[in-house]
Design a protein around this motif. Structure first.
Motif, PDB file in Angstrom:
ATOM      1  N   ASP A  61      39.898  27.101  45.052  1.00 12.07           N
ATOM      2  CA  ASP A  61      39.781  28.089  43.981  1.00 12.07           C
ATOM      3  C   ASP A  61      38.424  27.818  43.300  1.00 12.07           C
ATOM      4  O   ASP A  61      38.195  26.407  43.068  1.00 12.07           O
ATOM      5  N   PRO A  62      37.459  28.541  43.409  1.00 12.16           N
ATOM      6  CA  PRO A  62      36.106  28.301  42.737  1.00 12.16           C
ATOM      7  C   PRO A  62      36.057  27.819  41.426  1.00 12.16           C
ATOM      8  O   PRO A  62      35.296  27.058  41.049  1.00 12.16           O
ATOM      9  N   ARG A  66      33.861  21.858  44.210  1.00  9.96           N
ATOM     10  CA  ARG A  66      32.529  21.747  44.138  1.00  9.96           C
ATOM     11  C   ARG A  66      31.957  22.411  45.256  1.00  9.96           C
ATOM     12  O   ARG A  66      32.482  22.993  46.381  1.00  9.96           O
ATOM     13  N   HIS A  67      30.597  23.102  45.034  1.00  6.56           N
ATOM     14  CA  HIS A  67      30.002  23.743  45.853  1.00  6.56           C
ATOM     15  C   HIS A  67      29.875  23.180  47.318  1.00  6.56           C
ATOM     16  O   HIS A  67      30.142  24.053  48.314  1.00  6.56           O
ATOM     17  N   ASP A  68      29.876  21.898  47.570  1.00  7.94           N
ATOM     18  CA  ASP A  68      29.722  21.278  48.716  1.00  7.94           C
ATOM     19  C   ASP A  68      31.064  21.067  49.482  1.00  7.94           C
ATOM     20  O   ASP A  68      30.957  20.461  50.623  1.00  7.94           O
ATOM     21  N   GLU A  69      32.046  21.538  48.983  1.00 10.35           N
ATOM     22  CA  GLU A  69      33.360  21.240  49.537  1.00 10.35           C
ATOM     23  C   GLU A  69      34.112  22.382  49.834  1.00 10.35           C
ATOM     24  O   GLU A  69      34.078  23.635  49.429  1.00 10.35           O
ATOM     25  N   ASN A  70      34.999  22.310  50.836  1.00  9.09           N
ATOM     26  CA  ASN A  70      35.765  23.524  51.389  1.00  9.09           C
ATOM     27  C   ASN A  70      37.041  22.746  51.744  1.00  9.09           C
ATOM     28  O   ASN A  70      37.361  22.756  52.959  1.00  9.09           O
ATOM     29  N   PRO A  71      38.058  22.488  50.867  1.00  3.30           N
ATOM     30  CA  PRO A  71      39.428  21.787  51.024  1.00  3.30           C
ATOM     31  C   PRO A  71      40.070  22.493  52.171  1.00  3.30           C
ATOM     32  O   PRO A  71      40.870  22.088  52.974  1.00  3.30           O
ATOM     33  N   GLU A  72      40.456  23.881  51.734  1.00  2.00           N
ATOM     34  CA  GLU A  72      40.987  24.757  52.573  1.00  2.00           C
ATOM     35  C   GLU A  72      40.887  24.583  54.133  1.00  2.00           C
ATOM     36  O   GLU A  72      41.734  24.566  54.820  1.00  2.00           O
ATOM     37  N   MET A  73      39.449  24.869  54.445  1.00  2.00           N
ATOM     38  CA  MET A  73      39.218  24.774  55.721  1.00  2.00           C
ATOM     39  C   MET A  73      39.202  23.456  56.406  1.00  2.00           C
ATOM     40  O   MET A  73      39.837  23.133  57.443  1.00  2.00           O
ATOM     41  N   ASP A  74      38.996  22.279  55.603  1.00  2.00           N
ATOM     42  CA  ASP A  74      39.164  20.869  55.909  1.00  2.00           C
ATOM     43  C   ASP A  74      40.659  20.690  56.277  1.00  2.00           C
ATOM     44  O   ASP A  74      40.912  19.897  57.467  1.00  2.00           O
ATOM     45  N   SER A  97      43.577  36.586  46.110  1.00  2.00           N
ATOM     46  CA  SER A  97      42.678  36.894  44.865  1.00  2.00           C
ATOM     47  C   SER A  97      42.763  38.126  44.134  1.00  2.00           C
ATOM     48  O   SER A  97      42.686  39.180  44.670  1.00  2.00           O
ATOM     49  N   PHE A  98      42.829  38.054  42.869  1.00  2.00           N
ATOM     50  CA  PHE A  98      42.614  39.120  41.881  1.00  2.00           C
ATOM     51  C   PHE A  98      41.128  39.359  41.770  1.00  2.00           C
ATOM     52  O   PHE A  98      40.953  40.798  41.801  1.00  2.00           O
ATOM     53  N   GLY A  99      40.451  38.635  41.628  1.00  2.00           N
ATOM     54  CA  GLY A  99      38.693  38.764  41.870  1.00  2.00           C
ATOM     55  C   GLY A  99      38.341  40.066  40.679  1.00  2.00           C
ATOM     56  O   GLY A  99      37.515  40.700  40.867  1.00  2.00           O
ATOM     57  N   GLY A 100      38.722  39.730  39.365  1.00  2.00           N
ATOM     58  CA  GLY A 100      38.549  40.574  38.439  1.00  2.00           C
ATOM     59  C   GLY A 100      38.970  42.270  38.538  1.00  2.00           C
ATOM     60  O   GLY A 100      38.481  43.219  38.301  1.00  2.00           O
ATOM     61  N   GLU A 155      33.308  40.283  40.170  1.00  2.00           N
ATOM     62  CA  GLU A 155      34.244  39.010  40.144  1.00  2.00           C
ATOM     63  C   GLU A 155      33.287  37.962  39.606  1.00  2.00           C
ATOM     64  O   GLU A 155      34.120  37.028  38.812  1.00  2.00           O
ATOM     65  N   GLU A 156      32.151  37.847  39.736  1.00  2.00           N
ATOM     66  CA  GLU A 156      31.140  37.053  39.002  1.00  2.00           C
ATOM     67  C   GLU A 156      31.420  36.989  37.389  1.00  2.00           C
ATOM     68  O   GLU A 156      31.647  35.972  36.802  1.00  2.00           O
ATOM     69  N   GLU A 157      31.308  38.187  37.036  1.00  2.00           N
ATOM     70  CA  GLU A 157      31.594  38.561  35.531  1.00  2.00           C
ATOM     71  C   GLU A 157      32.750  38.032  35.106  1.00  2.00           C
ATOM     72  O   GLU A 157      33.252  37.689  34.005  1.00  2.00           O
ATOM     73  N   TYR A 158      34.132  38.249  35.768  1.00  2.00           N
ATOM     74  CA  TYR A 158      35.379  37.948  35.759  1.00  2.00           C
ATOM     75  C   TYR A 158      35.259  36.643  35.284  1.00  2.00           C
ATOM     76  O   TYR A 158      36.087  35.994  34.399  1.00  2.00           O
ATOM     77  N   ARG A 159      34.931  35.816  36.381  1.00  2.00           N
ATOM     78  CA  ARG A 159      34.955  34.222  36.130  1.00  2.00           C
ATOM     79  C   ARG A 159      34.140  33.549  35.460  1.00  2.00           C
ATOM     80  O   ARG A 159      34.296  32.446  34.745  1.00  2.00           O
ATOM     81  N   SER A 160      32.995  34.328  35.066  1.00  2.00           N
ATOM     82  CA  SER A 160      31.694  33.391  33.988  1.00  2.00           C
ATOM     83  C   SER A 160      31.890  33.371  32.597  1.00  2.00           C
ATOM     84  O   SER A 160      31.517  32.602  31.717  1.00  2.00           O
ATOM     85  N   LYS A 161      32.522  34.632  32.136  1.00  2.00           N
ATOM     86  CA  LYS A 161      32.645  34.888  30.865  1.00  2.00           C
ATOM     87  C   LYS A 161      33.737  34.216  30.060  1.00  2.00           C
ATOM     88  O   LYS A 161      34.945  34.456  30.647  1.00  2.00           O
ATOM     89  N   PRO A 162      33.764  33.421  29.062  1.00  2.00           N
ATOM     90  CA  PRO A 162      34.848  32.630  28.592  1.00  2.00           C
ATOM     91  C   PRO A 162      35.562  33.159  27.432  1.00  2.00           C
ATOM     92  O   PRO A 162      35.526  33.052  26.469  1.00  2.00           O
ATOM     93  N   THR A 163      36.206  34.280  27.999  1.00  2.00           N
ATOM     94  CA  THR A 163      37.072  35.251  26.906  1.00  2.00           C
ATOM     95  C   THR A 163      38.202  34.272  26.300  1.00  2.00           C
ATOM     96  O   THR A 163      38.661  33.288  26.845  1.00  2.00           O
ATOM     97  N   SER A 164      38.741  34.921  25.206  1.00  2.00           N
ATOM     98  CA  SER A 164      39.835  33.921  24.619  1.00  2.00           C
ATOM     99  C   SER A 164      41.033  34.359  25.448  1.00  2.00           C
ATOM    100  O   SER A 164      41.186  35.110  26.390  1.00  2.00           O
TER     101      SER A 164
END
Length: 211
Positions: A61-62, A66-74, A97-100, A155-164
């Motif tokens: 899950d993003p 960490r950016h350099d890891e991919n546990p799912e594939m590992d 994924s809902f992805g916004g 999706e980026e907007e959905y994940r990045s804004k810290p809404t209540s």
């Protein structure tokens, strides 16, 4: 052999989920597995693919990895599955994924079941608890009645804004009932949806509309 693969997967993913906050911990996975079992009682699917996809669906899950890891594939590669099975599992996980609101539609019964099972855990009493658990872990407000829920977002907007946390209900959780894809999922979602509406009404009453 399939049970050995599942147990190997369980051991590895549990170690990952035990590092997450309580909104996406191992108990979340257990509940999603239980939801899937209820759905498969009436809507059969490949249980092996469903279980592995659920076990793995949040390890990369993003919000946590960490950016350099991919546990799912590992982990998938460590299970030494045939390529076609591995591809089916990654397809299912991608379609969860809902992805916004921009997520990919599930293409198979297995993907529909995993998506519905996961979304059922995002609504109702457990969904409420998880929303505030995650919000608390990120230092978000409980509510902000002056905050306008977003109707459209990337999706980026959905994940990045810290809404209540309360705003999250209007941006995602209250939308899920109409997006269930299995008949069983729709039936279970209805009661949980109504419970969330009652909760929000009470929350507004107790906070008197103050931001």
């Amino acid at each position: 052999m399939t049970q050995q693969i599942i147990e190997k997967c369980r051991t590895q993913v549990k170690a990952v989920y035990d590092t997450f906050d309580s909104s996406h911990d191992w108990q979340h996975i257990e509940r999603v597995l239980s939801n899937a079992e209820k759905i498969m009682e009436k809507e059969p699917a490949d249980r092996f693919l469903v279980e592995l996809a659920i076990l793995l669906h949040d390890v990369s899950d993003p919000k946590y990895k960490r950016h350099d890891e991919n546990p799912e594939m590992d982990i998938l590669q460590s299970l030494e599955l045939p390529e076609d099975q591995r591809n089916k599992i990654t397809d299912i996980i991608r379609q969860v994924s809902f992805g916004g609101g921009n997520g990919e539609a599930p293409a198979t019964m297995e993907a529909k079941i995993v998506q519905d099972a996961d979304r059922l855990d995002a609504i109702g009493a457990v969904g409420i608890a998880r929303t505030f658990a995650f919000g608390g872990s990120r230092g978000r407000k409980l509510y902000d009645w002056g905050e306008e829920p977003r109707k459209k977002m990337t999706e980026e907007e959905y994940r990045s804004k810290p809404t209540s946390s309360a705003t999250h209900f209007y941006e995602k959780l209250l939308l899920l009932k109409e997006r269930m894809t299995t008949e069983t999922g729709k039936q279970i979602a209805d009661e949980r949806h109504q419970y969330m509406l009652s909760f929000l009404e009470q929350l507004k009453k107790e906070t008197d509309g103050n931001a």
